[in-house]
Design a protein around this motif. Sequence first.
Motif: not given
Length: 221
Positions: A163-165, A168-169, A172
Motif C-alpha cells: 500500500q505504498s503511495p 495506490r496511485a 487509481r
Amino acid sequence: MMAAALAAGYEVTAVEVTTECVAALRRRFGDSVTVIHADIYDASLEPRSFNVIVMRDVLEHIPHPRRFLRALSQLAIEDAVLLVQVPNVDGLIYRLVRQRHTVIFGFEHVNYWTVSSLSRALSDAGFDVVDVEHQSVDFTLSTVHSYLFGRPTFTTVLPPPPQSPVWRALGRITWPLVRLLRPLDHRLLPKLANRVRRGSVMTVVARRRADQPESQTPTAA
C-alpha cells in the motif's frame, strides 16, 4: 442437479456430513431422495451399485483425496460416470493473482488441482477422463484489479498487497481504464481463458474402468 436427476428417473442418494445441509436436503426433497448423514466411509453403501456419481466443490475439501476417489471407485459399477467440479489452479486468474484469490485458503481447501493432476488421481483410482469443461466467470480485468489493488478477502493467505503511495496511485490511475473496458472485458476474457483451457473452474467427466481379471500363475503338472 438432484432435481434434474429425479426428473430423469434416477434413484438419488445424497451423502452429506454437515447437519445443516442434511436438514435442508430433507426439507427440500423429502422421501424422494435418500439422504445419509455420514461421510463416504461410514455411509454403508452397497459396492458396485452406482452408475452416476457427482461431486461439485467437494474434492478440494477432502484431506485424503486419493483414498476418497478409491472409495468412490468401489461404489461405481463398470462404465459408471463420475463428474467432478473443482477450482483449476492452472487457470489464468490464479496465475495472475496467485494466493490473493479467494479460493486459495488453507482452513477449508486442503488440496488444489490442475487438469493433469486430477486426471492422474482419477486414473489411479480406476477412472478414465473422457471430457473436461472450463468456466471462467471471474477472469476479468476488474476482478484482477480488485485482487491486486483492493482489500484482501477474509480467505487470503498472503499479507495485503503493498500500500505504498506509488502502488495506490497505480491502482487509481488504472481503474478508469478497467471500468471503460468492462463491457468488452466481461464478454471476451472468460471466453479466452476457456478457449486456452485455463478456466477458473473445471468440470471433469470420467468413466469407471472395468476391473482387470487377476492373473493366474500356471502350475506344473
